[in-house]
Design a protein around this motif. Sequence first.
Motif, PDB file in Angstrom:
ATOM      1  N   PRO A  31      18.578  -4.054  15.194  1.00 35.81           N
ATOM      2  CA  PRO A  31      17.297  -3.360  15.335  1.00 35.81           C
ATOM      3  C   PRO A  31      16.434  -3.544  14.092  1.00 35.81           C
ATOM      4  O   PRO A  31      16.932  -3.725  12.978  1.00 35.81           O
ATOM      5  CB  PRO A  31      17.705  -1.887  15.504  1.00 35.81           C
ATOM      6  N   ALA A  32      15.120  -3.455  14.281  1.00 40.82           N
ATOM      7  CA  ALA A  32      14.199  -3.633  13.158  1.00 40.82           C
ATOM      8  C   ALA A  32      14.251  -2.465  12.192  1.00 40.82           C
ATOM      9  O   ALA A  32      14.068  -2.639  10.987  1.00 40.82           O
ATOM     10  CB  ALA A  32      12.774  -3.817  13.679  1.00 40.82           C
ATOM     11  N   SER A  33      14.488  -1.245  12.688  1.00 43.64           N
ATOM     12  CA  SER A  33      14.482  -0.029  11.863  1.00 43.64           C
ATOM     13  C   SER A  33      13.151   0.079  11.106  1.00 43.64           C
ATOM     14  O   SER A  33      12.111  -0.263  11.641  1.00 43.64           O
ATOM     15  CB  SER A  33      15.690  -0.005  10.928  1.00 43.64           C
ATOM     16  N   GLY A  34      13.163   0.560   9.861  1.00 47.50           N
ATOM     17  CA  GLY A  34      11.915   0.776   9.141  1.00 47.50           C
ATOM     18  C   GLY A  34      11.345   2.149   9.433  1.00 47.50           C
ATOM     19  O   GLY A  34      11.945   2.959  10.156  1.00 47.50           O
ATOM     20  N   PRO A  35      10.182   2.469   8.890  1.00 47.81           N
ATOM     21  CA  PRO A  35       9.631   3.820   9.009  1.00 47.81           C
ATOM     22  C   PRO A  35       9.206   4.145  10.439  1.00 47.81           C
ATOM     23  O   PRO A  35       8.702   3.279  11.165  1.00 47.81           O
ATOM     24  CB  PRO A  35       8.419   3.799   8.078  1.00 47.81           C
ATOM     25  N   LEU A  36       9.383   5.401  10.836  1.00 50.50           N
ATOM     26  CA  LEU A  36       8.890   5.852  12.134  1.00 50.50           C
ATOM     27  C   LEU A  36       7.365   5.884  12.142  1.00 50.50           C
ATOM     28  O   LEU A  36       6.739   5.510  13.123  1.00 50.50           O
ATOM     29  CB  LEU A  36       9.458   7.232  12.465  1.00 50.50           C
ATOM     30  N   ASP A  37       6.762   6.351  11.066  1.00 47.14           N
ATOM     31  CA  ASP A  37       5.310   6.367  10.932  1.00 47.14           C
ATOM     32  C   ASP A  37       4.929   5.292   9.921  1.00 47.14           C
ATOM     33  O   ASP A  37       4.919   5.516   8.709  1.00 47.14           O
ATOM     34  CB  ASP A  37       4.811   7.740  10.488  1.00 47.14           C
ATOM     35  N   ARG A  38       4.614   4.111  10.424  1.00 46.47           N
ATOM     36  CA  ARG A  38       4.356   2.970   9.548  1.00 46.47           C
ATOM     37  C   ARG A  38       3.052   3.119   8.774  1.00 46.47           C
ATOM     38  O   ARG A  38       2.922   2.615   7.666  1.00 46.47           O
ATOM     39  CB  ARG A  38       4.352   1.689  10.388  1.00 46.47           C
ATOM     40  N   GLN A  39       2.080   3.825   9.357  1.00 47.76           N
ATOM     41  CA  GLN A  39       0.800   3.989   8.672  1.00 47.76           C
ATOM     42  C   GLN A  39       0.938   4.903   7.457  1.00 47.76           C
ATOM     43  O   GLN A  39       0.396   4.622   6.384  1.00 47.76           O
ATOM     44  CB  GLN A  39      -0.252   4.541   9.641  1.00 47.76           C
ATOM     45  N   ALA A  40       1.665   6.011   7.595  1.00 46.61           N
ATOM     46  CA  ALA A  40       1.869   6.913   6.468  1.00 46.61           C
ATOM     47  C   ALA A  40       2.709   6.238   5.385  1.00 46.61           C
ATOM     48  O   ALA A  40       2.451   6.402   4.185  1.00 46.61           O
ATOM     49  CB  ALA A  40       2.534   8.204   6.939  1.00 46.61           C
ATOM     50  N   PHE A  41       3.728   5.498   5.794  1.00 46.12           N
ATOM     51  CA  PHE A  41       4.552   4.740   4.851  1.00 46.12           C
ATOM     52  C   PHE A  41       3.685   3.782   4.028  1.00 46.12           C
ATOM     53  O   PHE A  41       3.780   3.720   2.795  1.00 46.12           O
ATOM     54  CB  PHE A  41       5.615   3.968   5.643  1.00 46.12           C
ATOM     55  N   ALA A  42       2.801   3.043   4.707  1.00 42.88           N
ATOM     56  CA  ALA A  42       1.933   2.095   4.024  1.00 42.88           C
ATOM     57  C   ALA A  42       0.978   2.806   3.076  1.00 42.88           C
ATOM     58  O   ALA A  42       0.715   2.338   1.964  1.00 42.88           O
ATOM     59  CB  ALA A  42       1.148   1.275   5.052  1.00 42.88           C
ATOM     60  N   ALA A  43       0.444   3.968   3.506  1.00 42.24           N
ATOM     61  CA  ALA A  43      -0.505   4.706   2.668  1.00 42.24           C
ATOM     62  C   ALA A  43       0.148   5.175   1.380  1.00 42.24           C
ATOM     63  O   ALA A  43      -0.459   5.113   0.304  1.00 42.24           O
ATOM     64  CB  ALA A  43      -1.072   5.888   3.446  1.00 42.24           C
ATOM     65  N   ALA A  44       1.399   5.652   1.460  1.00 41.88           N
ATOM     66  CA  ALA A  44       2.092   6.119   0.257  1.00 41.88           C
ATOM     67  C   ALA A  44       2.230   4.983  -0.751  1.00 41.88           C
ATOM     68  O   ALA A  44       2.016   5.164  -1.958  1.00 41.88           O
ATOM     69  CB  ALA A  44       3.456   6.696   0.625  1.00 41.88           C
ATOM     70  N   HIS A  45       2.587   3.797  -0.283  1.00 39.32           N
ATOM     71  CA  HIS A  45       2.726   2.660  -1.195  1.00 39.32           C
ATOM     72  C   HIS A  45       1.383   2.179  -1.727  1.00 39.32           C
ATOM     73  O   HIS A  45       1.251   1.849  -2.913  1.00 39.32           O
ATOM     74  CB  HIS A  45       3.457   1.517  -0.491  1.00 39.32           C
ATOM     75  N   LEU A  46       0.377   2.141  -0.879  1.00 49.47           N
ATOM     76  CA  LEU A  46      -0.939   1.704  -1.322  1.00 49.47           C
ATOM     77  C   LEU A  46      -1.504   2.618  -2.394  1.00 49.47           C
ATOM     78  O   LEU A  46      -2.146   2.164  -3.347  1.00 49.47           O
ATOM     79  CB  LEU A  46      -1.903   1.648  -0.133  1.00 49.47           C
ATOM     80  N   ALA A  47      -1.273   3.912  -2.262  1.00 44.34           N
ATOM     81  CA  ALA A  47      -1.786   4.874  -3.233  1.00 44.34           C
ATOM     82  C   ALA A  47      -1.194   4.657  -4.621  1.00 44.34           C
ATOM     83  O   ALA A  47      -1.763   5.089  -5.623  1.00 44.34           O
ATOM     84  CB  ALA A  47      -1.509   6.296  -2.757  1.00 44.34           C
ATOM     85  N   LEU A  48      -0.046   3.972  -4.675  1.00 49.80           N
ATOM     86  CA  LEU A  48       0.621   3.705  -5.946  1.00 49.80           C
ATOM     87  C   LEU A  48       0.466   2.256  -6.393  1.00 49.80           C
ATOM     88  O   LEU A  48       0.914   1.894  -7.485  1.00 49.80           O
ATOM     89  CB  LEU A  48       2.115   4.023  -5.829  1.00 49.80           C
ATOM     90  N   GLY A  49      -0.120   1.418  -5.558  1.00 52.90           N
ATOM     91  CA  GLY A  49      -0.212   0.002  -5.887  1.00 52.90           C
ATOM     92  C   GLY A  49       1.105  -0.728  -5.728  1.00 52.90           C
ATOM     93  O   GLY A  49       1.338  -1.752  -6.386  1.00 52.90           O
ATOM     94  N   ASN A  50       1.972  -0.248  -4.853  1.00 47.80           N
ATOM     95  CA  ASN A  50       3.283  -0.867  -4.630  1.00 47.80           C
ATOM     96  C   ASN A  50       3.199  -2.029  -3.650  1.00 47.80           C
ATOM     97  O   ASN A  50       2.270  -2.099  -2.834  1.00 47.80           O
ATOM     98  CB  ASN A  50       4.250   0.162  -4.039  1.00 47.80           C
ATOM     99  N   PRO A  51       4.201  -2.907  -3.649  1.00 46.68           N
ATOM    100  CA  PRO A  51       4.319  -3.891  -2.570  1.00 46.68           C
ATOM    101  C   PRO A  51       4.476  -3.165  -1.232  1.00 46.68           C
ATOM    102  O   PRO A  51       5.106  -2.098  -1.165  1.00 46.68           O
ATOM    103  CB  PRO A  51       5.595  -4.673  -2.927  1.00 46.68           C
ATOM    104  N   PRO A  52       3.927  -3.706  -0.144  1.00 43.60           N
ATOM    105  CA  PRO A  52       3.950  -2.989   1.137  1.00 43.60           C
ATOM    106  C   PRO A  52       5.323  -2.823   1.751  1.00 43.60           C
ATOM    107  O   PRO A  52       5.514  -1.967   2.616  1.00 43.60           O
ATOM    108  CB  PRO A  52       3.057  -3.855   2.032  1.00 43.60           C
TER     109      PRO A  52
END
Length: 328
Positions: A31-52
């Motif tokens: 299975p691919a797994s990963g975050p259930l809410d991909r948009q919130a996951f991406a926002a948390a990383h973007l707010a810190l300047g992290n790799p996606p």
Amino acid sequence: MAEAVLAVAFAGPHVSVQDAGRPGLMRFGVPASGPLDRQAFAAAHLALGNPPDAPAIEVSLGGLVLTCQSGEVGFAVAGGGFVVEHGASRRGSWTVATLRAGERLAIRPGHWGSWCYLAFAGALQSPLWLGRAATHALSGLGGGRLTAGQVWRVAGTRAVREGAFPCPVFARPRQDLRVTIGPQDRFFAPETLDTFLHAPWRITEAWDRMGVRLAGPQVAPQAALDMLSEPTLRGSVQVAGDGVASVLLADHQTTGGYPKIATVLDCDLDAMVQLRPRDLLRFTVVSPAEAVQIARAEAGRRHRYRETLARAAGGAGPFGDGLASLPP
């Protein structure tokens, strides 16, 4: 290299390490797994300047409490309307701050939402499985679930631009889910399909990262279940022989032999998982052509949000100063 050491004082059920997942391995039964809410996951990383695709902690309604044993680390919390207690402050999710030695960070459920993401300005040191940290809940492979007493390290910590950032409208719970019919609608009588599309449904307590069972009318297949097992997708609405419908989520099985009466549009799934048990939902049918148009429009909307958030994270001064142009 700067490092922060974090101890888990409490972790509710389903709190786990997730990264962007394992795409391309379903043909091997993974299975691919990963975050259930991909948009919130991406926002948390973007707010810190992290790799996606960096690892973060997925927090359920059970909540999470960490203490910083040494060092300091910037963090972001995005997803849902959770309550973030940090030192002497109490704020909502969709925020960036710094956790320092001796401080405690508690994330608890607020008025809405079921999942949020805790990301760090640095590299969360996590076990890998097939090159990824995403935790497959059923097997426990990947970064793993968080439990009290664990110690986690964040390497390469760095300073962050602190402050709140907006929660976009598309991140809020969505009760009207758009679906395309099928691919096994031939197993269902016309009146059963009509019931599926017009009856109210509820999220039940029977859920995990594989999927969620729905409470509502029975939509039992009218034909014998003699179909061969075939690939399944995140968003498939699968109906068991007893007529109970379930929506498949991030850790869904890669193949299944139950008919799929419909498929939820992928762009609606992140908002769907923010519903809570007993929340109502309805299905609205769209054609495949309409689904493509909706997906393109939603992708553009999300791209604009991410671009503006990334620019704000890379600016100077308080975080809020760079968010004037951020769309809701």
